[in-house]
Structures are given as C-alpha cells and as structure tokens.
Design a protein around this motif. Structure first.
Motif, PDB file in Angstrom:
ATOM      1  N   PHE A  34       0.817  -1.214   0.000  1.00  0.00           N
ATOM      2  CA  PHE A  34       0.000   0.000   0.000  1.00  0.00           C
ATOM      3  C   PHE A  34       0.850   1.263   0.000  1.00  0.00           C
ATOM      4  O   PHE A  34       0.336   2.358  -0.225  1.00  0.00           O
ATOM      5  CB  PHE A  34      -0.961   0.012   1.197  1.00  0.00           C
ATOM      6  N   ASN A  35       2.148   1.141   0.268  1.00  0.00           N
ATOM      7  CA  ASN A  35       2.989   2.325   0.404  1.00  0.00           C
ATOM      8  C   ASN A  35       4.324   2.135  -0.330  1.00  0.00           C
ATOM      9  O   ASN A  35       5.389   2.446   0.209  1.00  0.00           O
ATOM     10  CB  ASN A  35       3.215   2.616   1.893  1.00  0.00           C
ATOM     11  N   ALA A  36       4.261   1.630  -1.545  1.00  0.00           N
ATOM     12  CA  ALA A  36       5.467   1.326  -2.312  1.00  0.00           C
ATOM     13  C   ALA A  36       6.344   2.553  -2.535  1.00  0.00           C
ATOM     14  O   ALA A  36       7.566   2.430  -2.663  1.00  0.00           O
ATOM     15  CB  ALA A  36       5.110   0.677  -3.647  1.00  0.00           C
ATOM     16  N   GLY A  71       5.855   1.973   7.558  1.00  0.00           N
ATOM     17  CA  GLY A  71       6.808   2.341   6.526  1.00  0.00           C
ATOM     18  C   GLY A  71       6.227   2.271   5.137  1.00  0.00           C
ATOM     19  O   GLY A  71       5.026   2.270   4.968  1.00  0.00           O
ATOM     20  N   GLY A  72       7.201   2.138   4.283  1.00  0.00           N
ATOM     21  CA  GLY A  72       8.547   1.640   4.409  1.00  0.00           C
ATOM     22  C   GLY A  72       8.618   0.467   5.392  1.00  0.00           C
ATOM     23  O   GLY A  72       7.692  -0.293   5.554  1.00  0.00           O
ATOM     24  N   GLU A  73       9.758   0.372   6.039  1.00  0.00           N
ATOM     25  CA  GLU A  73      10.006  -0.709   6.991  1.00  0.00           C
ATOM     26  C   GLU A  73      10.767  -0.175   8.194  1.00  0.00           C
ATOM     27  O   GLU A  73      11.963   0.101   8.112  1.00  0.00           O
ATOM     28  CB  GLU A  73      10.797  -1.833   6.311  1.00  0.00           C
ATOM     29  N   GLY A 135       4.753  -9.722   9.548  1.00  0.00           N
ATOM     30  CA  GLY A 135       4.425 -10.498   8.356  1.00  0.00           C
ATOM     31  C   GLY A 135       4.204  -9.639   7.126  1.00  0.00           C
ATOM     32  O   GLY A 135       3.679  -8.529   7.198  1.00  0.00           O
ATOM     33  N   ASP A 136       4.612 -10.201   5.990  1.00  0.00           N
ATOM     34  CA  ASP A 136       4.388  -9.545   4.698  1.00  0.00           C
ATOM     35  C   ASP A 136       2.898  -9.369   4.430  1.00  0.00           C
ATOM     36  O   ASP A 136       2.087 -10.199   4.844  1.00  0.00           O
ATOM     37  CB  ASP A 136       4.925 -10.423   3.550  1.00  0.00           C
ATOM     38  N   PHE A 148      -6.515  -3.455  11.943  1.00  0.00           N
ATOM     39  CA  PHE A 148      -5.109  -3.112  12.145  1.00  0.00           C
ATOM     40  C   PHE A 148      -4.118  -3.940  11.335  1.00  0.00           C
ATOM     41  O   PHE A 148      -2.935  -3.963  11.651  1.00  0.00           O
ATOM     42  CB  PHE A 148      -4.741  -3.169  13.629  1.00  0.00           C
ATOM     43  N   ARG A 149      -4.572  -4.602  10.292  1.00  0.00           N
ATOM     44  CA  ARG A 149      -3.673  -5.323   9.404  1.00  0.00           C
ATOM     45  C   ARG A 149      -4.380  -5.572   8.083  1.00  0.00           C
ATOM     46  O   ARG A 149      -5.599  -5.474   8.014  1.00  0.00           O
ATOM     47  CB  ARG A 149      -3.163  -6.620  10.020  1.00  0.00           C
TER      48      ARG A 149
END
Length: 182
Positions: A34-36, A71-73, A135-136, A148-149
């Motif tokens: 969602f945030n590439a 993020g990002g991460e 998790g991815d 929340f996920r």
C-alpha cells in the motif's frame, strides 16, 4: 533517516487515536504494497529534531493513545538506529502511551534470528515496542474486515505479554470488536 508521512489523530494503525510515523526505506518490496513509494530510503523528508519534537508534542493530549511506526520498513537496520533514541524518549515522556510497530518481517525467524530485521540495536528497540504487527502483506490473504492489518497471515503480537511468557502471545482486541465483521 527520512520519513514518508506523519498522520496525526490516526485511527487505522493501532488501538485508539494515535500519531503514525511512516518511515522511508524498505528492501522487502511486497507485491501490492500500500505504500510502495516509501521503499526508497531517500523518499520524503529528513527526520529532524524539529519533526521529532512535533511528534512528541502531538502525543501529549490525553485522547492520544500512542505512537505507531510504519513504513517503508521500521525494522530496516538504518531505521532502527534512528528510531531507538526517539522511542526511548517517547517512553520517558509518555510511559503510559503505547508504541505499535508494523513490520513485514516475521518475528521469530527474521527479527529474533539473524536476518534482514536484525542489527545491533534490535533487542533494545523491541523492549520499547508494546505491539508488533508482523508479516508480509499477502494479496491472496487480503481481508478488509481485519482490524489493524491487511492480510490474514499478519499477526498482532502483544510484546509485553510475549516478553513475560517467553513465547509469542497475540494481542487481544476489545471484545466488542473481536468478532466484528464488515
């Protein structure tokens, strides 16, 4: 460290009303992220002292439940090194506010074990995290009804209970929402 955006009064990324910091930089490149745009470590703006102070100020009101890191991460080593002193400061100033952290890394195999989600500050950083969403994002497991996920393979880990138990303990949602379906 750069950040992609900051959302004040966010209700989508953790329990209650929160300030959410989206850091820049991610090597995972999950399909359909969602945030590439935030994969690039140089994207966004520098995480300056002024930015940190504005976030700290935003956490002051009683109606703000805490800080969420996305993020990002956040668990890229470069980001961990910058986030650690900041979240230590958050906990000193606001010990009753929670810190949620979202990571594409799997807790047991990529955060606790040597790998992309670990560096010399990881263990200390984890001590300040109250809830870890791990998790991815997996498009085939996407479920808009999840709180929340984004996908059902992602877990919401209660880090305080996990530390006390010595094994993963999942966060328990408020019973009013636990079986809610969209």
């Amino acid at each position: 460290m750069n950040y992609a955006t900051i959302k004040y009064c966010d209700i989508a990324n953790g329990e209650g009303v929160r300030t959410s910091l989206f850091v820049s930089g991610c090597r995972r490149h999950c399909p359909n992220c969602f945030n590439a745009v935030a994969w690039d470590f140089a994207y966004g703006e520098p995480f300056t002292k002024e930015v940190r102070n504005k976030i700290l100020e935003s956490l002051e009101p009683d109606y703000i439940n805490g800080l969420s890191l996305l993020g990002g991460e956040p668990l890229e080593p470069e980001n961990q090194r910058e986030l650690l002193p900041f979240i230590k400061n958050v906990k000193v100033l606001y010990p009753h506010k929670t810190i949620w952290c979202y990571t594409g890394n799997h807790y047991e195999t990529e955060v606790l074990q040597p790998g992309p989600g670990r560096c010399e500050v990881t263990d200390e950083l984890l001590q300040y995290i109250d809830v870890l969403v791990d998790g991815d994002f997996v498009q085939d497991k996407y479920d808009i009804g999840l709180r929340f996920r984004g996908s059902s393979n992602q877990r919401i880990i209660d880090m305080n209970k996990t530390r006390a138990a010595g094994h993963v303990v999942l966060w328990q949602d408020d019973p009013i929402f636990a079986d809610h379906k969209m």
